[in-house]
Scaffold this active site. Structure first.
Site, short mmCIF file in Angstrom:
data_model
loop_
_atom_site.label_atom_id
_atom_site.label_comp_id
_atom_site.label_asym_id
_atom_site.label_seq_id
_atom_site.Cartn_x
_atom_site.Cartn_y
_atom_site.Cartn_z
N GLU A 1 0.85 -1.20 0.00
CA GLU A 1 0.00 0.00 0.00
C GLU A 1 0.88 1.24 0.00
O GLU A 1 1.85 1.32 0.75
CB GLU A 1 -0.89 0.08 1.25
CG GLU A 1 -2.04 -0.88 1.33
CD GLU A 1 -2.89 -0.64 2.59
OE1 GLU A 1 -2.76 0.44 3.21
OE2 GLU A 1 -3.67 -1.53 2.95
N GLU B 1 -13.86 5.25 0.15
CA GLU B 1 -14.73 4.29 0.84
C GLU B 1 -15.42 4.98 2.03
O GLU B 1 -14.78 5.28 3.03
CB GLU B 1 -13.92 3.09 1.30
CG GLU B 1 -13.26 2.33 0.15
CD GLU B 1 -12.24 1.32 0.64
OE1 GLU B 1 -12.65 0.36 1.33
OE2 GLU B 1 -11.05 1.50 0.34
N LYS C 1 -15.30 3.66 6.00
CA LYS C 1 -14.06 3.42 6.74
C LYS C 1 -14.05 4.27 8.01
O LYS C 1 -14.37 5.46 7.97
CB LYS C 1 -12.83 3.75 5.90
CG LYS C 1 -12.59 2.77 4.76
CD LYS C 1 -11.16 2.84 4.26
CE LYS C 1 -10.20 2.24 5.28
NZ LYS C 1 -8.81 2.22 4.79
N GLU D 1 -9.09 8.78 5.90
CA GLU D 1 -9.28 7.35 5.68
C GLU D 1 -10.33 7.07 4.61
O GLU D 1 -10.27 6.04 3.94
CB GLU D 1 -9.67 6.67 6.99
CG GLU D 1 -8.55 6.57 8.00
CD GLU D 1 -7.41 5.69 7.49
OE1 GLU D 1 -7.67 4.55 7.08
OE2 GLU D 1 -6.26 6.17 7.51
#
Length: 452
Positions: free
Chosen positions: A266, A322, A325, A331
């Site tokens: 990542e 997203e 999250k 985030e």
């Protein structure tokens, strides 16, 4: 140059050539699914192919996704969930069953190439899972061999907090609580099986913690004249990502495993975040992601100062923003795409489109710390138990919402430092309550006038 130096250089070049030939340098994408508004897997795979990704990582072994990836020519990483690690570590039958159920039915038409056991296990508070991680990895590796899945490498992704020291890079050292009991056995396994040490590397967080110390362009791989010289190794760095990667290389060397290959599981930069989250914007996110692609797809292979010419397979985080999250606003804003499938910014993971051909980006407006007051506003009917947990979380993370003005709502103002051991909320019905814990002051009061 001495004979020894010449031999070392020749060996390094030979190793780099071998690595470059063996491993593709094309960048992939992390396909997270923590959202309630994301496209179905078949649509998502089409979008991934549209980004020209070479690899895709999922955080489970979702059968719909694995079916959608069939015959796509995408190299896939699947993941054993964290909660199974302890049981698998002592139960070969369970490991066999997991692989038989979640991998065997799709292989080889779905190109599963990496099987990751857990996710950032060593970032959690000390627990038995730390020491069961490598035994679980060995059990999964045995299962992979048992079922003849010859092309699958087994490992586990770790966050950069596995390091106790990372600056200068030559001082890279694994944390003392994991070095002997976890990292050495893990590296021994990875070295023996020719697998990778998978690492999650985010220059954003390092820069955001010290924005007045670390040059922003240096963190974005955009620096034209900022360099950092490692006094221990003599190596010169032109970007923060190389520094962080090389700190891991030096840490591995320090415990006797200098040649285990790295795989960036990542990396990324947030395209938005909370009002107090510096540098989280589309301009920086696009700049960082494009420069990462440019670096890792360059021909000839660039590598890092400590390992020039060595391929480091890389996955950008993440496919989507997203919305479910947990944690700070950043985030939920690491995506290359909005949930409707449109680009947050133009990007080509193959690296074939020059950055000069992309449309202009919106200029950043939050590259300096926010100077206003920050408030958290909670509804009058808030659940007391949930509110206590929310307060504790917000106080740890220093993440507060925007100022609002609703006379009927409860306002929480915070003092410094944000380091509570616990937060206890009582008597919300009263007109005012206070709580002090380790220097963190919370004042709960009913708002009577507009916040300004």
């Amino acid at each position: 140059m001495s004979c020894l130096s010449t031999l070392l250089l020749l060996f390094s070049l030979a190793f780099a050539s071998f690595s470059s030939a063996e491993i593709s340098s094309q960048v992939g994408i992390c396909y997270g699914q923590i959202g309630n508004n994301l496209p179905v897997p078949t649509k998502s795979i089409d979008l991934i192919k549209g980004l020209k990704a070479k690899r895709v990582k999922i955080y489970d072994a979702n059968p719909e996704i694995l079916k959608a990836l069939k015959n796509t020519n995408l190299q896939i990483s699947v993941m054993v969930p964290n909660e199974l690690i302890n049981n698998i570590s002592t139960n070969q039958t369970l490991a066999n069953q997991w692989v038989k159920t979640n991998v065997v039915p799709y292989y080889p038409d779905t190109m599963i190439r990496y099987l990751l056991v857990g996710n950032e296990i060593l970032s959690n508070p000390p627990n038995t899972t730390w020491f069961n991680l490598v035994p679980a990895i060995r059990k999964i590796r045995y299962s992979v061999k048992k079922f003849g899945l010859r092309k699958i490498k087994v490992g586990t992704p770790l966050a950069i907090d596995m390091l106790e020291s990372s600056f200068p890079p030559s001082n890279g050292t694994f944390r003392s609580d994991i070095s002997d009991k976890v990292m050495k056995p893990l590296l021994h396994f990875l070295n023996r099986t020719k697998s990778f040490l998978y690492i999650d590397v985010y220059p954003y967080f390092a820069w955001a913690a010290q924005p007045t110390v670390i040059n922003l362009d240096y963190a974005l791989l955009e620096s034209k004249n900022t360099t950092v010289t490692d006094s221990g190794s003599g190596l010169t760095y032109t970007n923060l990502l190389d520094q962080m990667i090389d700190a891991v290389y030096f840490a591995m060397k320090r415990v006797g495993y200098p040649d285990v290959r790295l795989f960036i599981a990542e990396t990324g930069w947030p395209n938005a975040g909370g009002v107090d989250q510096i540098g989280a914007n589309i301009y920086n996110a696009a700049t960082y992601s494009r420069n990462v692609i440019k670096k890792f797809t360059a021909k000839p292979v660039v590598g890092t100062p400590a390992k020039p010419g060595v391929v480091v397979p890389t996955l950008l985080f993440a496919l989507y923003n997203e919305n479910q999250k947990p944690g700070p606003g950043t985030e939920r804003h690491f995506g290359l795409l909005y949930p409707n499938g449109t680009n947050i910014y133009e990007i080509d993971l193959s690296g074939k489109i020059p950055t000069s051909e992309y449309k202009p980006l919106p200029r950043p407006r939050n590259n300096e710390p926010y100077k206003g007051k920050i408030w958290c506003v909670v509804g009058r009917k808030a659940n007391v138990t949930e509110l206590g947990g929310a307060l504790a979380y917000a106080c740890r993370q220093v993440l507060i919402g925007l100022s609002l003005s609703h006379p009927e709502e409860l306002v929480i103002s915070m003092g410094l430092p944000f380091q509570p051991k616990e937060i206890q909320v009582t008597d919300l019905a009263s007109s005012q309550a206070s709580h002090f814990e380790d220097g963190c002051e919370w004042k709960l009061r009913w708002q009577t006038d507009t916040l300004r």
